[in-house]
Enzyme design. Structure first.
Site, PDB file in Angstrom:
ATOM      1  N   PRO A   1      52.459  -7.138 -88.508  1.00  0.00           N
ATOM      2  CA  PRO A   1      51.127  -7.384 -89.044  1.00  0.00           C
ATOM      3  C   PRO A   1      51.006  -7.279 -90.566  1.00  0.00           C
ATOM      4  CG  PRO A   1      51.233  -5.195 -88.123  1.00  0.00           C
ATOM      5  CD  PRO A   1      52.598  -5.781 -87.975  1.00  0.00           C
ATOM      6  N   CYS A   2      52.113  -7.213 -91.305  1.00  0.00           N
ATOM      7  CA  CYS A   2      51.968  -6.916 -92.727  1.00  0.00           C
ATOM      8  C   CYS A   2      51.219  -8.007 -93.484  1.00  0.00           C
ATOM      9  CB  CYS A   2      53.329  -6.644 -93.356  1.00  0.00           C
ATOM     10  SG  CYS A   2      54.508  -7.970 -93.139  1.00  0.00           S
ATOM     11  N   LYS A   3      51.264  -9.249 -92.999  1.00  0.00           N
ATOM     12  CA  LYS A   3      50.565 -10.312 -93.718  1.00  0.00           C
ATOM     13  C   LYS A   3      49.261 -10.716 -93.033  1.00  0.00           C
ATOM     14  CE  LYS A   3      53.411 -11.400 -97.173  1.00  0.00           C
ATOM     15  NZ  LYS A   3      53.914 -10.016 -97.273  1.00  0.00           N
TER      16      LYS A   3
END
Lengths: 360, 340
Positions: free
Chosen positions: A268-270
């Site tokens: 989910p980092c982006k």
């Protein structure tokens, strides 16, 4: 190394505070309350999604005990993502997508690629699937797939052929009322009614959406099954992830609401920044729409059921985006967050019909 | 007007990886060396038709609903499964060694399971065990391999049920199905509001616009005729001409309790959500008759249990166990290899 990294993640997750302030339009992140609200909306609109409790010992205290994560089961995956490989020669397959209803669009279209295009391989043929070559580094995983077959295991694995064959008992041989397994494939439109009754063997996925406390976004998880409903190996799951994301943003991780389950997850980092962009675009068109409605009519109720954005493809995929049709203009409501999120996930796993919630 | 034998689409099984995780836990901490039968709860869903976006306009893909078991299967049954899902009770028997698994008396186990369904119909007149199933397993814990074999006992009807092949199974959206869009929406509403999940139900047409959905236990052979009442069930089949496996035991159930029955109107319920338009309903109806009409039907002998069939076939289409190899998803060494 991987285990170390996971330890690090869990500590970081533990230390990070729970997001309290609603900021989804500013930076694309949502609070747990908004996650629950958006999830409720998704479950209400599309009953194929449901809330799950998960393992009670793994429950997150900032979410209601019976609403820990969202799940939908048996999502079909008709072909492999690699068959959708996109080349410049196919630009004419692009078409413009309008998120506003026809007419209201003023240059705010999206480009949809791959529209109405025949896929490279006849993925309808189940035999095709095994032919997709695995890359070098995955070979050991791929060979694990070979041992999936019951009678072809190597080494000490017992030979299951020794099991007394039930057919010898004549128990079922003569049953005329058992439908023969059908292996043939795609049903033509014309046949749906006339119906030679084709049963298609497709991969199916269980898709889970959890709330990621550190990134403050939803996070999606995939569990795949092959045509015979045996679990897919990671290598096989990566076949269904678009090449840009496989092994980069999609990895196999322990599922947070189970003590031992491993599932493929889109990292989910982006998510927040992508969601922010999508929401900004949608918000603009939704506001424009709402303004137009207010001017047009004094009884907005008549338009309540209108979908402000629809995707005009042959499949008739429509996303319910009945955004805030309230009296005053407030733009997109956070309830929609997960509906939009699903669209985004659909771009990462293009062949898994996560987004076809209304199509069947 | 030639009647053909109704063929039922077998119910496929689907084991969620978490089921095996839980079984492993149970085996190590609770069952240990015991191979006693353990009660589990499974669910199956309706068969679905999925639009194929890439396959040109109007191409559909049928996805059969499967009986699935997962981690929660060992606990309480799902109190309120979503509409289009039916609970099923079952037992799992885990063997300690592969030799025991191979040598197990499968005919005996199967007969016991079938007997259980039969006695429950005879004594309680309840449908709650009609879709029960049997699962035998052997878990090779060190190698993350699980051998398993499902059985879904279904009674064989003699003579077989037939359907007129000119009328056949028709979609409920078609005009001659006898149902209107509003009536179907009403059925859907009543099913979803039912306090307990209705795997089998009666759809009574009270008047032209009023429809009542009641549990199938209330069937009354004199008033519930094919013209006024349909027998509905949650249908996991996605095939147009084959109703799903659970219908077999329902038909057996009705015949045992009402031995004089010869004709029934069946509603194969396949809609997990309200259709978006009147021609979008997926459910199907058909009228079944006993026998092919050439000889009179003997009333059923309700004292002896009919034959039952239902071992699941394996991947090769033979009667044999299946193997779930979870090593790629569980083995720490393999997981480390593919981690970035």
């Amino acid at each position: 190394m991987h285990a170390l990294q996971q330890q690090y993640w869990s500590i970081r997750d533990y230390l990070s505070p729970v997001l309290k302030e609603s900021k989804f339009k500013e930076h694309g992140r949502i609070t747990p309350e908004e996650f629950v609200a958006a999830g409720d909306f998704l479950v209400y609109k599309f009953p194929v999604w449901s809330w799950e409790k998960g393992d009670p010992s793994k429950a997150r205290d900032f979410l209601p005990a019976d609403k820990q994560y969202l799940v939908t089961r048996g999502v079909p995956c008709l072909r492999r993502a690699s068959s959708l490989a996109y080349t410049d020669a196919e630009e004419d397959a692009e078409r413009l997508l309008s998120f506003a209803d026809a007419g209201a669009s003023d240059g705010d279209e999206w480009v949809e690629t791959h529209a109405g295009r025949k896929s490279n391989s006849d993925a309808a043929n189940p035999g095709e699937i095994k032919d997709i070559p695995d890359d070098g580094p995955q070979d050991d995983l791929a060979s694990g797939m070979g041992s999936l077959s019951v009678d072809g295991p190597v080494g000490e694995i017992p030979d299951m052929d020794d099991i007394p064959d039930m057919e010898e008992d004549d128990l079922e041989a003569g049953d005329e009322a058992t439908a023969a397994p059908k292996t043939s494939n795609v049903i033509d439109a014309s046949q749906v009614e006339v119906a030679s009754g084709n049963l298609l063997q497709v991969r199916t996925y269980d898709v889970m959406i959890t709330y990621d406390k550190y990134y403050q976004t939803p996070r999606s998880w995939l569990l795949g099954y092959d045509e015979n409903r045996t679990p897919l190996t990671p290598a096989q799951i990566f076949q269904d992830v678009s090449a840009d994301h496989a092994q980069k943003t999609v990895t196999i991780e322990p599922f947070p609401h189970s003590s031992s389950l491993q599932a493929a997850s889109v990292h989910p980092c982006k998510h927040a920044s992508v969601m922010k962009k999508v929401i900004e675009r949608m918000n603009n068109s939704v506001i424009a729409e709402q303004l137009a409605q207010q001017q047009k009519t004094s009884s907005p109720k008549e338009n309540k059921k209108k979908w402000p954005f629809s995707r005009k493809t042959s499949g008739g995929k429509e996303i319910a985006a009945g955004a805030g049709e309230d009296e005053e203009v407030e733009g997109m409501r956070v309830d929609f967050y997960l509906v939009v999120f699903l669209k985004f996930i659909a771009s990462i796993v293009p062949t898994i019909e996560v987004d076809s919630t209304t199509a069947f | 007007m030639a009647p053909t034998i109704v063929q039922f689409a077998p119910l496929p099984s689907q084991t969620h990886p978490s089921f095996w995780h839980k079984l492993t836990e149970l085996k190590l901490d609770v069952l240990k060396l015991s191979d006693a039968e353990v009660e589990i709860n499974g669910t199956y869903g309706v068969g679905r038709l999925i639009k194929d976006r890439e396959g040109g306009p109007g191409a559909y893909v049928g996805v059969t609903g499967s009986l699935s078991v997962e981690e929660e299967s060992f606990g309480q049954a799902h109190a309120n499964p979503a509409i289009g899902n039916a609970p099923a009770k079952g037992t799992v028997k885990n063997y300690n060694t592969i030799e025991e698994f191979k040598a197990a008396d499968k005919t005996k186990l199967f007969n016991e399971a079938a007997d259980k369904i039969w006695t429950s119909v005879q004594t309680t007149r309840s449908t709650s065990l009609l879709n029960s199933f049997l699962l035998i397993t052997f878990a090779d814990l060190k190698k993350y391999k699980y051998f398993y074999w499902f059985a879904f006992p279904a009674f064989v009807s003699t003579p077989a049920w037939h359907i007129d092949d000119t009328a056949g199974w028709i979609g409920v959206s078609s005009p001659n199905s006898g149902y209107t869009h509003d009536q179907l929406t009403s059925i859907y509403d009543q099913l979803s509001k039912s306090p307990k999940p209705l795997s089998y139900f009666l759809v009574r047409s009270l008047s032209s616009d009023s429809i009542q959905v009641v549990p199938v236990e209330e069937f009354n052979a004199t008033t519930d005729t094919p013209t006024s009442t349909s027998i509905g069930f949650i249908d996991p089949s996605a095939q147009a001409q084959n109703p799903g496996w659970p219908l077999r035991n329902l038909l057996a159930y009705l015949r045992v309790l009402h031995p004089s029955l010869t004709s029934l109107k069946i509603l194969c319920w396949r809609d997990a959500e309200v259709a978006r338009s009147a021609d979008d309903w997926k459910s199907r109806v058909g009228t079944l008759t006993l026998g092919d009409g050439t000889s009179p039907v003997e009333p059923m002998d309700t004292t002896t249990r009919p034959n039952a069939v239902g071992w699941e076939k394996n991947v090769q289409g033979k009667l044999g166990p299946r193997l779930a190899d979870l090593a790629p998803m569980m083995d720490p060494v393999r997981l480390a290899n593919q981690a970035v």
